[in-house]
Design an enzyme around this catalytic site. Structure first.
Site, PDB file in Angstrom:
ATOM      1  N   ASP A 349       0.786  -1.297   0.191  1.00 38.27           N
ATOM      2  CA  ASP A 349       0.140  -0.070   0.073  1.00 38.27           C
ATOM      3  C   ASP A 349       0.713   1.364   0.074  1.00 38.27           C
ATOM      4  OD1 ASP A 349       0.761  -0.690   2.755  1.00 38.27           O
ATOM      5  OD2 ASP A 349      -0.489   0.615   3.436  1.00 38.27           O
ATOM      6  N   GLU A 350       0.353   2.290  -0.498  1.00 39.56           N
ATOM      7  CA  GLU A 350       0.931   3.745  -0.354  1.00 39.56           C
ATOM      8  C   GLU A 350       2.299   3.740  -0.554  1.00 39.56           C
ATOM      9  OE1 GLU A 350      -2.063   5.432   3.043  1.00 39.56           O
ATOM     10  OE2 GLU A 350      -0.538   4.046   3.755  1.00 39.56           O
TER      11      GLU A 350
HETATM   12  C1  TNX Z   1      -4.142   3.849   5.340  1.00 40.60           C
HETATM   13  S1  TNX Z   1      -5.076   1.579   4.656  1.00 40.60           S
HETATM   14  C2  TNX Z   1      -3.094   2.830   5.525  1.00 40.60           C
HETATM   15  C3  TNX Z   1      -2.420   2.856   6.798  1.00 40.60           C
HETATM   16  C4  TNX Z   1      -2.792   3.759   7.857  1.00 40.60           C
HETATM   17  C5  TNX Z   1      -4.378   3.858   7.836  1.00 40.60           C
HETATM   18  C6  TNX Z   1      -4.845   4.639   8.931  1.00 40.60           C
HETATM   19  C7  TNX Z   1      -3.570   1.168   4.220  1.00 40.60           C
HETATM   20  C8  TNX Z   1      -3.469   0.059   3.297  1.00 40.60           C
HETATM   21  N1  TNX Z   1      -2.970   1.936   4.680  1.00 40.60           N
HETATM   22  O1  TNX Z   1      -0.897   3.037   6.534  1.00 40.60           O
HETATM   23  O2  TNX Z   1      -2.309   3.179   8.762  1.00 40.60           O
HETATM   24  O3  TNX Z   1      -4.865   4.417   6.634  1.00 40.60           O
HETATM   25  O4  TNX Z   1      -6.196   4.594   8.594  1.00 40.60           O
END
Ligand code: TNX
Length: 536
Positions: A349-350
């Site tokens: 993710d991200e």
């Molecule tokens: C998004 S959801 C993230 C996390 C954060 C979260 C907080 C996701 C795959 N990544 O790194 O902790 O939001 O709500």
């Protein structure tokens, strides 16, 4: 004559009178419990208060009384089934103070006992279903597989007075309403995720969380073991990941990590509750703790400082370096060896600090490494930007753009964790002290009132492996705070994952949910008394 046999077939009031004649056992009963009288006869937990809602139930109009003579008869020569019998016996012994002898000798079992029957011929119940029959003469639980017996036992707990959850003996009349239940889950993947990276939670805390999810028939615990703020699992070939990379947590307080032995203890505890642990190593982003522990993992060979803030998307493994893949292969090899479950979660993710081409290459490589270690991949939906292996599972989280359609187009199965519905770290409302609100507020009603197949066009029942509720812990520091965010929302996610959509109705559910508060009280769960729920 056994006390319970003496009660056979008699209506409740009449049986009370007969009690006196039964070898003077009434004195035994009254020494431990309030003597029941007609006026004192309280309503019993009804079959239709069970969460998640069973597939079929038919309430009776009588009672089954558990006594000091009640035994648990287990007609199965199966270790896992025996474990379920022991689980039930231990719960009942703790709160009733009765012996609840566990016997596999059918000849000694009689009316008034609780029968746990493993019957592979019950194919219609599937691998997790059960059939429960409660009559005044006794209780019979049948299942084709041990998991089904375990879920039937969770239903039995919910049908006994709430004090059954007490850890020490209570004065209580241990009765259940009679009736029939046939029950099995809708989805195979009924998960909860706990982020132990942003804040560290010790083995005992994790075990408690496993207890809570198993009570509601959830069967996957996804542990988010690594992130920018901490690396929480010992890797023997890269020891500084845990000892240094795990030393802090958000806010700069002391962190921690699980030794491999401790981690295995969690995995075994989960397995005894039919929960499979899905370990996540988040890559190629969310890796500052690893980069800080080993300078050679950085493209410029300079280790950054440990990070204790809450920003996301700034770190990346060095895609072009060979050592990156040596590192990943070592970590996955050690983790796979600790993982009896089929899946390893690779995060993904991200990864805002990784260029798309490099990201795709990285996911491709890591899938191969996981496969070589005999495991299958789960990844956050961004991994669908890469070519997926046929058995890769994709976890949908981003209610906005997301990549879940690309995943489905590639034929992948999906786990539904939409942040605006299923994130346990979102605040309930404006006044919630803990949690975040980037995906909105999630009331108890919002958490309950969504349907996985109606979220994303083109993602239907046939594409969905199940549902998972993640609890990220940027703002969560203790088990009490975990409980506050999870309760009362978690049981709703369990019901979405287990029960059929036709039976789900908020107006009815809120009353059922309210009836569970007394159980959480005995379990010591610190829950949020949301105004939407008519608490007693
Ligand atoms: C998004 S959801 C993230 C996390 C954060 C979260 C907080 C996701 C795959 N990544 O790194 O902790 O939001 O709500």
């Amino acid at each position: 004559m056994r006390f319970s046999t003496c009660l056979r077939g008699l209506p409740w009031l009449l049986s009370l009178l007969v009690l006196v004649a039964c070898e003077g056992r009434l004195s035994l009963l009254s020494s431990r419990s309030p003597t029941p009288t007609a006026t004192e006869t309280r309503p019993l937990p009804r079959l239709d208060t069970v969460i998640p809602k069973p597939a079929f139930l038919q309430p009776g109009n009588d009672r089954f009384l558990l006594t000091e003579a009640t035994r648990i008869c287990l007609t199965a020569d199966d270790e896992a089934a025996l474990g379920v019998g022991q689980f039930l016996a231990e719960r009942l012994r703790a709160s009733t103070g009765y012996p609840f002898e566990l016997t596999q000798d059918e000849a000694t079992c009689a009316q008034g006992d609780m029968f746990l029957i493993l019957d592979p011929a019950e194919v219609l119940l599937g691998s997790e279903g059960y059939a429960l029959s409660i009559t005044p003469q006794g209780l019979t639980l049948r299942a084709a597989r041990p998991a089904g017996l375990f879920y039937g036992v969770q239903t039995i707990r919910q049908l006994l007075p709430p004090a059954v959850e007490s850890s020490n003996p209570q004065r209580e009349i241990w009765e259940m309403a009679t009736g029939e239940i046939r029950d099995y889950p809708r989805f195979a993947w009924r998960g909860a995720m706990l982020d132990v990276a942003r804040h560290f939670f010790d083995v005992e805390d994790v075990k408690r969380y496993i207890d809570y999810i198993a009570y509601y028939k959830m069967n996957r615990l996804h542990l988010h073991l690594t992130d920018d703020q901490g690396w929480r699992i010992e890797i023997k070939s890269w020891p500084r990941l845990a000892t240094y990379g795990g030393s802090l947590e958000v806010g700069g307080t002391r962190g921690g990590y699980y030794t491999q032995e401790q981690y295995s203890e969690i995995v075994a505890y989960a397995a005894s509750r039919f929960v499979t642990v899905v370990p996540e190593i988040d890559m190629p982003g969310h890796v500052n703790a690893a980069l800080a522990s080993y300078a050679e993992l950085n493209c410029d060979n300079v280790a950054p400082d440990l990070y204790t803030g809450t920003e996301v998307g700034f770190s990346s493994l060095c895609i072009g370096k060979d050592i990156t893949y040596t590192f990943v292969a070592d970590v996955i090899r050690e983790l796979a060896a600790l993982t009896p479950g089929e899946y390893i979660h690779i995060g993904g993710d991200e990864a805002h600090a990784t260029r798309t081409k490099g990201y795709q290459y990285f996911v491709h490589q890591v899938q191969a490494i996981v496969a070589v270690n005999g495991k299958k991949v789960v990844g956050w939906e961004e991994i669908a930007q890469a070519t997926l292996l046929p058995d890769t599972l994709v976890q949908h989280w981003n209610p906005g753009e997301g990549h879940v359609r690309e995943a489905v187009r590639q034929g992948a199965q999906v786990i539904m964790s939409p942040a605006d519905k299923a994130y346990l770290d979102m605040k309930y409302d404006l006044n919630t002290r803990l949690g975040l609100n980037w995906a909105g507020y999630i009331t108890v009603q919002t958490a309950y009132s969504w349907e996985p197949t109606a979220l994303v066009e083109g993602v239907g029942e046939e594409n969905i492996a199940g549902v998972e509720a993640p609890l990220w812990t940027e703002t969560i520091t203790t088990l009490d705070e975990i409980e506050y965010m999870a309760f009362p929302r978690l049981p709703g996610y369990a019901e979405i994952a287990w029960s059929s959509v036709e039976g789900r109705d908020w107006g009815e559910y809120r009353h059922r949910l309210a009836s569970h508060a007394a159980r959480w009280h005995w379990m010591g769960i610190d829950f949020y008394r949301a105004l939407e729920v008519p608490w007693p």
